[in-house]
Design an enzyme around this catalytic site. Sequence first.
Site, mmCIF file in Angstrom:
data_model
loop_
_atom_site.group_PDB
_atom_site.id
_atom_site.type_symbol
_atom_site.label_atom_id
_atom_site.label_comp_id
_atom_site.label_asym_id
_atom_site.label_seq_id
_atom_site.Cartn_x
_atom_site.Cartn_y
_atom_site.Cartn_z
ATOM 1 N N GLU A 174 -9.845 0.028 -5.561
ATOM 2 C CA GLU A 174 -9.017 0.831 -4.657
ATOM 3 C C GLU A 174 -7.592 0.947 -5.195
ATOM 4 O O GLU A 174 -6.954 1.987 -5.053
ATOM 5 C CB GLU A 174 -8.997 0.240 -3.249
ATOM 6 C CG GLU A 174 -8.160 1.084 -2.304
ATOM 7 C CD GLU A 174 -8.501 0.881 -0.841
ATOM 8 O OE1 GLU A 174 -7.888 1.572 -0.013
ATOM 9 O OE2 GLU A 174 -9.354 0.040 -0.527
ATOM 10 N N ASP A 205 -10.730 8.403 -11.191
ATOM 11 C CA ASP A 205 -10.933 9.813 -10.880
ATOM 12 C C ASP A 205 -9.833 10.630 -11.554
ATOM 13 O O ASP A 205 -8.958 11.196 -10.916
ATOM 14 C CB ASP A 205 -10.909 10.014 -9.365
ATOM 15 C CG ASP A 205 -11.268 11.442 -8.974
ATOM 16 O OD1 ASP A 205 -11.885 12.135 -9.805
ATOM 17 O OD2 ASP A 205 -10.914 11.860 -7.861
ATOM 18 N N CYS A 237 -16.724 -5.107 -3.877
ATOM 19 C CA CYS A 237 -16.743 -5.918 -5.100
ATOM 20 C C CYS A 237 -18.160 -6.086 -5.616
ATOM 21 O O CYS A 237 -18.396 -6.186 -6.820
ATOM 22 C CB CYS A 237 -16.149 -7.304 -4.832
ATOM 23 S SG CYS A 237 -14.522 -7.278 -4.082
ATOM 24 N N ARG A 257 0.827 -1.206 0.000
ATOM 25 C CA ARG A 257 0.000 0.000 0.000
ATOM 26 C C ARG A 257 0.864 1.260 0.000
ATOM 27 O O ARG A 257 0.506 2.265 -0.615
ATOM 28 C CB ARG A 257 -0.942 -0.025 1.210
ATOM 29 C CG ARG A 257 -1.971 1.101 1.210
ATOM 30 C CD ARG A 257 -2.953 0.942 2.344
ATOM 31 N NE ARG A 257 -3.892 -0.147 2.092
ATOM 32 C CZ ARG A 257 -5.030 -0.004 1.411
ATOM 33 N NH1 ARG A 257 -5.343 1.168 0.905
ATOM 34 N NH2 ARG A 257 -5.829 -1.027 1.219
ATOM 35 N N HIS A 294 -18.914 -4.661 1.071
ATOM 36 C CA HIS A 294 -18.189 -5.471 0.097
ATOM 37 C C HIS A 294 -18.197 -4.671 -1.196
ATOM 38 O O HIS A 294 -19.161 -4.725 -1.970
ATOM 39 C CB HIS A 294 -18.873 -6.827 -0.111
ATOM 40 C CG HIS A 294 -18.868 -7.693 1.115
ATOM 41 N ND1 HIS A 294 -17.733 -7.999 1.811
ATOM 42 C CD2 HIS A 294 -19.888 -8.328 1.757
ATOM 43 C CE1 HIS A 294 -18.024 -8.788 2.831
ATOM 44 N NE2 HIS A 294 -19.326 -8.995 2.828
ATOM 45 N N GLU A 299 -3.022 -7.767 3.669
ATOM 46 C CA GLU A 299 -4.458 -7.558 3.834
ATOM 47 C C GLU A 299 -5.229 -8.772 3.329
ATOM 48 O O GLU A 299 -4.764 -9.506 2.454
ATOM 49 C CB GLU A 299 -4.893 -6.289 3.097
ATOM 50 C CG GLU A 299 -4.203 -5.031 3.633
ATOM 51 C CD GLU A 299 -4.711 -3.764 2.969
ATOM 52 O OE1 GLU A 299 -5.821 -3.793 2.397
ATOM 53 O OE2 GLU A 299 -3.997 -2.745 3.002
#
Length: 857
Positions: A555, A612, A825, A511, A823, A544
């Site tokens: 993400e 974005d 997904c 990350r 969730h 994770e």
Amino acid sequence: MKRAAAKHLIERYYHQLTEGCGNEACTNEACGSSPGFQRMDNNAAAIKALELYKNNAKLCDPHPSKKGASSAFPENSAKGAHNFSACSNGKMNHKDLQPAREDFRDLNNLTEEKVYEILSLCSETEDYSPLIRVIGRVFSSAESLVQSFRKANQHTKEELKSLQAKDEDKDEDEKETASGSSTAMEVEPEASASSGDGPSHGENNVQKFGPVEVSVDIDAVRRVYDRLLSNEKIEAAFLNALVYLSPNVECDLTYHNVYAADPNYLNVFIIVMENSNLHSPEYLEIALPQFCKAMSKLPLPALAKLALLWSQYGADQIRRLLETFQQLITYTVISNEFSSDNLVNEDDGVVAATKCLKIVYYANVLGGDLDMGHNEEEDDEPIPESSELTLQELLGEERRNKKGPRVDPLETELGIRASDCRKPLIPYEEFINEPLNEVLEMDKDYTFFKVETESKFSFMTCPFILNAVTKNLGLYYDNRIRMYSERRITALYSLVQGQQLNPYLRLKVRRDHVIDDALVRLEMIAMENPADLKKQLYVEFEGEQGVDEGGVSKEFFQLVVEEIFNPDIGMFTYDEITKLFWFNPSSFETEGQFTLIGIVLGLAIYNNCILDVHFPMVVYRKLMGKKGTFRDLADSHPVLYQSLKDLLEYEGNVEEDMMITFQISQTDLFGNPLMYDLKEGGDKIPVTNENRKDFVALYAEYMLNKSVEKQFKAFRRGFHMVTNESPLKYLFRSEEIELLICGSRNLDFQALEDSTEYDGGYNKDSHIIKDFWETVHSFGQEQKRLFLQFTTGTDRAPVGGLGKLKMIIAKNGPDSDRLPTSHTCFNVLLLPEYSTKEKLRERLLKAITYAKGFGML
């Protein structure tokens, strides 16, 4: 002979309905002489006659009182022809028995003068039968139509006055003079004025594509229609003639190659399409669908010529043609029950009308504001292809579209692309048919699109009629099938050659080092085997628990975009006014880094993720193959655009008052000035009133193209590594590409509420659900974006708006202090049954504000 006999029978049915058999005691319910017969108008009688013929209904023998009476077109009946008229009213006049001169039996084509002459004679006797017979004979015969309304020497005003019952106004005289003195079709003055774009686009087309040579006098045809369509009986003759004309024309084009023998055969379609009543209900049942089928059989050169001709008509005429075909499609769709068992693709009328609409679409593009030059150069190095066989090749099939998506044949024939049009005559949105999109089975349509058979039509070959949601679904199918294909190829190779099974594009990232980890891995894949980029993306964050079913990838893309577009990195510059990013011409990053950014954008589209990113529209135009020009500066560099615009409009002496040269100054990352000559020795060339347009064009060329050439080429190359075999460019315009990548900025939370489903004991009437939506609707814009990010993994609406998200709210136990979870997904929100609305708000706000990471419940 069978056809002639059939037409003769239909003619008899028609006259039985309109005139009767003459026996007042007739018991045939389908006979006008029957006492209980309900009178019908001529159009209904024509349609009923066809139905009676199909059902082999009873046909009365003529009563002695009717024998010897003339049929609708006696001159054609004698020849075994197929025409019938809607003119007979059961009354006979002594003038009907006059010599053939008044019946005009020897008249096999029409001119404007002849129509007015016959109309004048009919007006005197108040009997329009002769004119109706002539219209029926000429307009039901392709040979006659081809010879009708031919251009001739211009008429004097006195001649026109003698031919017409009323004076011609000055505008019509001017139009006729123009049509008589030129062999090219000119734009109507009122049509060009209505477009609101100043100079006629049609004139621009004549300059760019050359004049369209047609032998028919279109202005004369329009005047004739204007005079005749006001008479209902005469109008019905046009309708009935078209019913008989269309099958013969279709046969001629399909089997006899008539256009190659005589290009003037196109006159048939030019003349018929000038009928302003074609979209009326009477035509939609039989006449117009049959005519569309005939038009769709035109060879490619004829379609191109028709598109070029119509492009010169102006916005009002283009819209009339558009509405004619759209009306037919809509009428057919809502009149039938289409489903997976009864596909709209198999409806001949809808398919033919869509093919005809394509001609209008290209006419609209050609008639618009064209930018034929300024095309991006193709990449010098071809994008490397995988050395591995594709699934089709393993199965013994030839690989289709190896060099990318198909190109529309009509587009190729015309030598134009939709991206060449800055602004069409009428908006692209008017070509979208929503009722058709609602009944279209996209999975079947996509199959037809890929198979490319003659027997099955795909609406994806006419993407202008599809909305962005439908096209996105087609792209989704293409991407998924490609992913599955790559997965099966990998499995086959692992079995045959003992290679390690790796069916996914796996990225394992930290990350805190997401850019370093991701871009290094993607660079290795792009160098070793670019085909792996077309596998399904599977992202794993180190340490994770999240399993990537789509949410982890969302993400990942968000984090990558945030870091890449950070101005501190220096790859892109940020404009505080426009809130948009642009390539940094003095970036220290290598071309490989920009290639990887392009790969990321391509992967986002390929894996159906929204990013974005904030680029000006010129970036998407450049991705579609068009260079940036001065007009694009308005979006990307508005301050510079306004300055250059003021320069172009300056009324004083530019050289003396402004004292600028063909040398411009830019600043690098450290604020140091960099000088650039727009021309060789530019610092010594002053900008004058005469050369300022050249200066502006060169300035825009430098800012949008030359200064960022290396960066953009690398970026585009990366993008095409993922999308080069996709139908992306075929289906979408540049504005829609932006929508695909960035999603919609319009957040309609009411649409989201209406489409949300509930699970685990909740329903839309549950007390907590009502409190939940009241809370969400009360959020500010930023809080709503955080909520979307928390629930779906992105703060943008997908193509089609929030109503397409299909969010699920599930019960997650009784009241507790636990935060809501999600969730991403599957767009599922797990919501405990909080006891109060205040607690719900507090817990929800905390969850969406501090949410980050996977597996942290």
